[in-house]
Design a protein around this motif. Structure first.
Motif, PDB file in Angstrom:
ATOM      1  N   ASN A 124       0.807  -1.232   0.000  1.00  0.00           N
ATOM      2  CA  ASN A 124       0.000   0.000   0.000  1.00  0.00           C
ATOM      3  C   ASN A 124       0.839   1.281   0.000  1.00  0.00           C
ATOM      4  O   ASN A 124       0.290   2.378   0.163  1.00  0.00           O
ATOM      5  N   ALA A 125       2.164   1.154  -0.173  1.00  0.00           N
ATOM      6  CA  ALA A 125       2.998   2.362  -0.166  1.00  0.00           C
ATOM      7  C   ALA A 125       2.707   3.255  -1.362  1.00  0.00           C
ATOM      8  O   ALA A 125       2.930   4.471  -1.314  1.00  0.00           O
ATOM      9  N   ASP A 126       2.192   2.677  -2.453  1.00  0.00           N
ATOM     10  CA  ASP A 126       1.906   3.481  -3.645  1.00  0.00           C
ATOM     11  C   ASP A 126       0.780   4.467  -3.423  1.00  0.00           C
ATOM     12  O   ASP A 126       0.669   5.476  -4.118  1.00  0.00           O
ATOM     13  N   ARG A 127      -0.087   4.210  -2.433  1.00  0.00           N
ATOM     14  CA  ARG A 127      -1.197   5.123  -2.163  1.00  0.00           C
ATOM     15  C   ARG A 127      -0.705   6.485  -1.691  1.00  0.00           C
ATOM     16  O   ARG A 127      -1.329   7.502  -1.940  1.00  0.00           O
ATOM     17  N   GLY A 128       0.412   6.528  -0.994  1.00  0.00           N
ATOM     18  CA  GLY A 128       0.895   7.781  -0.440  1.00  0.00           C
ATOM     19  C   GLY A 128       1.692   8.623  -1.403  1.00  0.00           C
ATOM     20  O   GLY A 128       1.881   9.813  -1.172  1.00  0.00           O
ATOM     21  N   VAL A 129       2.167   8.030  -2.504  1.00  0.00           N
ATOM     22  CA  VAL A 129       3.009   8.760  -3.442  1.00  0.00           C
ATOM     23  C   VAL A 129       2.217   9.852  -4.152  1.00  0.00           C
ATOM     24  O   VAL A 129       2.601  11.018  -4.176  1.00  0.00           O
ATOM     25  N   GLY A 130       1.090   9.471  -4.748  1.00  0.00           N
ATOM     26  CA  GLY A 130       0.271  10.451  -5.459  1.00  0.00           C
ATOM     27  C   GLY A 130      -0.264  11.525  -4.537  1.00  0.00           C
ATOM     28  O   GLY A 130      -0.307  12.703  -4.898  1.00  0.00           O
ATOM     29  N   ALA A 131      -0.660  11.131  -3.332  1.00  0.00           N
ATOM     30  CA  ALA A 131      -1.215  12.091  -2.377  1.00  0.00           C
ATOM     31  C   ALA A 131      -0.193  13.155  -2.011  1.00  0.00           C
ATOM     32  O   ALA A 131      -0.507  14.350  -1.968  1.00  0.00           O
ATOM     33  N   PHE A 132       1.038  12.750  -1.743  1.00  0.00           N
ATOM     34  CA  PHE A 132       2.024  13.743  -1.348  1.00  0.00           C
ATOM     35  C   PHE A 132       2.605  14.465  -2.544  1.00  0.00           C
ATOM     36  O   PHE A 132       3.071  15.602  -2.412  1.00  0.00           O
ATOM     37  N   PRO A 186     -17.925  11.787  -7.301  1.00  0.00           N
ATOM     38  CA  PRO A 186     -17.512  10.482  -6.767  1.00  0.00           C
ATOM     39  C   PRO A 186     -17.148   9.469  -7.839  1.00  0.00           C
ATOM     40  O   PRO A 186     -16.187   8.715  -7.683  1.00  0.00           O
ATOM     41  N   ALA A 187     -17.895   9.449  -8.939  1.00  0.00           N
ATOM     42  CA  ALA A 187     -17.628   8.471  -9.996  1.00  0.00           C
ATOM     43  C   ALA A 187     -16.229   8.655 -10.579  1.00  0.00           C
ATOM     44  O   ALA A 187     -15.575   7.673 -10.962  1.00  0.00           O
ATOM     45  N   LEU A 188     -15.768   9.902 -10.652  1.00  0.00           N
ATOM     46  CA  LEU A 188     -14.423  10.163 -11.152  1.00  0.00           C
ATOM     47  C   LEU A 188     -13.375   9.911 -10.075  1.00  0.00           C
ATOM     48  O   LEU A 188     -12.318   9.334 -10.346  1.00  0.00           O
ATOM     49  N   ARG A 189     -13.686  10.330  -8.863  1.00  0.00           N
ATOM     50  CA  ARG A 189     -12.733  10.190  -7.761  1.00  0.00           C
ATOM     51  C   ARG A 189     -12.425   8.726  -7.467  1.00  0.00           C
ATOM     52  O   ARG A 189     -11.272   8.367  -7.210  1.00  0.00           O
ATOM     53  N   HIS A 190     -13.433   7.891  -7.541  1.00  0.00           N
ATOM     54  CA  HIS A 190     -13.242   6.478  -7.205  1.00  0.00           C
ATOM     55  C   HIS A 190     -12.422   5.733  -8.251  1.00  0.00           C
ATOM     56  O   HIS A 190     -11.971   4.613  -7.999  1.00  0.00           O
ATOM     57  N   ARG A 191     -12.221   6.346  -9.417  1.00  0.00           N
ATOM     58  CA  ARG A 191     -11.395   5.712 -10.445  1.00  0.00           C
ATOM     59  C   ARG A 191      -9.903   5.867 -10.161  1.00  0.00           C
ATOM     60  O   ARG A 191      -9.079   5.230 -10.818  1.00  0.00           O
ATOM     61  N   LEU A 192      -9.570   6.736  -9.204  1.00  0.00           N
ATOM     62  CA  LEU A 192      -8.162   7.014  -8.916  1.00  0.00           C
ATOM     63  C   LEU A 192      -7.825   6.758  -7.449  1.00  0.00           C
ATOM     64  O   LEU A 192      -7.276   7.630  -6.768  1.00  0.00           O
ATOM     65  N   PRO A 193      -8.151   5.574  -6.930  1.00  0.00           N
ATOM     66  CA  PRO A 193      -7.927   5.330  -5.502  1.00  0.00           C
ATOM     67  C   PRO A 193      -6.458   5.325  -5.112  1.00  0.00           C
ATOM     68  O   PRO A 193      -6.109   5.617  -3.968  1.00  0.00           O
ATOM     69  N   ARG A 194      -5.576   4.982  -6.040  1.00  0.00           N
ATOM     70  CA  ARG A 194      -4.148   4.933  -5.726  1.00  0.00           C
ATOM     71  C   ARG A 194      -3.507   6.314  -5.779  1.00  0.00           C
ATOM     72  O   ARG A 194      -2.480   6.549  -5.161  1.00  0.00           O
ATOM     73  N   VAL A 195      -4.109   7.207  -6.549  1.00  0.00           N
ATOM     74  CA  VAL A 195      -3.565   8.553  -6.676  1.00  0.00           C
ATOM     75  C   VAL A 195      -4.116   9.460  -5.584  1.00  0.00           C
ATOM     76  O   VAL A 195      -3.389  10.228  -4.962  1.00  0.00           O
TER      77      VAL A 195
END
Length: 228
Positions: A124-132, A186-195
């Motif tokens: 799950n480390a990839d989840r934090g890359v896009g966010a930061f 939401p429909a667009l946001r949920h397509r990018l859960p890793r980002v």
């Protein structure tokens, strides 16, 4: 004393930030709506920071949407934006540039650490890359918006009048506006859960508010810097 005050005031009027301050004060309704939005975003982030993660595994918080470093970055940016909006005339552009420069450096270091963890195969480390990465871009965009304020045309890609070039500023503002639309749907946001790893459950819409406010607030300040 009055002579010194007038001299300081005249000096401040010679800085490009004075034009931004006048623009912010001229549109009072928009200004205070932005202030209220940033206060709400800051309150939501503080509430999230106050909650304990449900589980800690391999040094990472597993609670849905839990990212204390990202939340802390949101909170710092909210406070910087509030200072610029509540005290547009009193704020020292050089001090703001110093704070933003420090933020860009720290956020870049955190992003680098997250990328190393991701490349190391940590779950799950990839989840934090896009966010930061988003926080680095937002802080860098605001630093660019402050380039040329209180200086003599020094800094990144400045225009002939000493401020940031309008083209890149408007492009960045459009980028944040598009991101706000993605976050709001939401429909667009949920397509990018890793980002953008915001929760997708019942609390998802509330959890995305700080990100949405930051998008719109950053776009507003970028446009203000161009118009001024």
């Amino acid at each position: 004393m009055s002579g010194v005050t007038m001299e300081v005031g005249a000096g401040r009027r010679g800085e490009r930030w004075w034009g931004v301050a006048v623009f912010v004060e001229q549109y009072g309704a928009l200004r205070w709506a932005a202030v209220i939005a940033f206060c709400l975003a800051a309150a939501l982030v503080v509430a999230r920071l106050g909650r304990r993660p449900l589980l800690v595994a391999e040094g990472a918080e597993v609670e849905a949407g839990a990212d204390r470093e990202s939340d802390a970055a949101h909170l710092v940016m909210c406070l910087v934006m509030l200072g610029m909006l509540v005290f547009p005339v009193a704020v020292d552009p050089r001090a703001v540039r110093g704070v933003l420069t420090a933020m860009v450096v720290v956020y870049t270091l955190v992003l680098g650490e997250r990328m190393l963890r991701w490349r190391s195969g940590i779950a799950n480390a990839d989840r934090g890359v896009g966010a930061f990465g988003y926080h680095v871009v937002a802080a860098a965009a605001m630093l660019y918006a402050m380039s040329g304020h209180g200086t003599h045309g020094q800094g990144m890609a400045v225009s002939a009048h000493g401020g940031p070039a309008p083209g890149p500023m408007l492009a960045l503002a459009a980028l944040f506006a598009v991101d706000a639309i993605v976050m709001a749907v939401p429909a667009l946001r949920h397509r990018l859960p890793r980002v953008f790893p915001h929760p997708t459950g019942s609390a998802g819409s509330l959890a995305v508010v700080p990100h949405l406010v930051m998008d719109l607030g950053t776009a507003y300040m970028l446009v203000a810097a161009v118009v001024a």
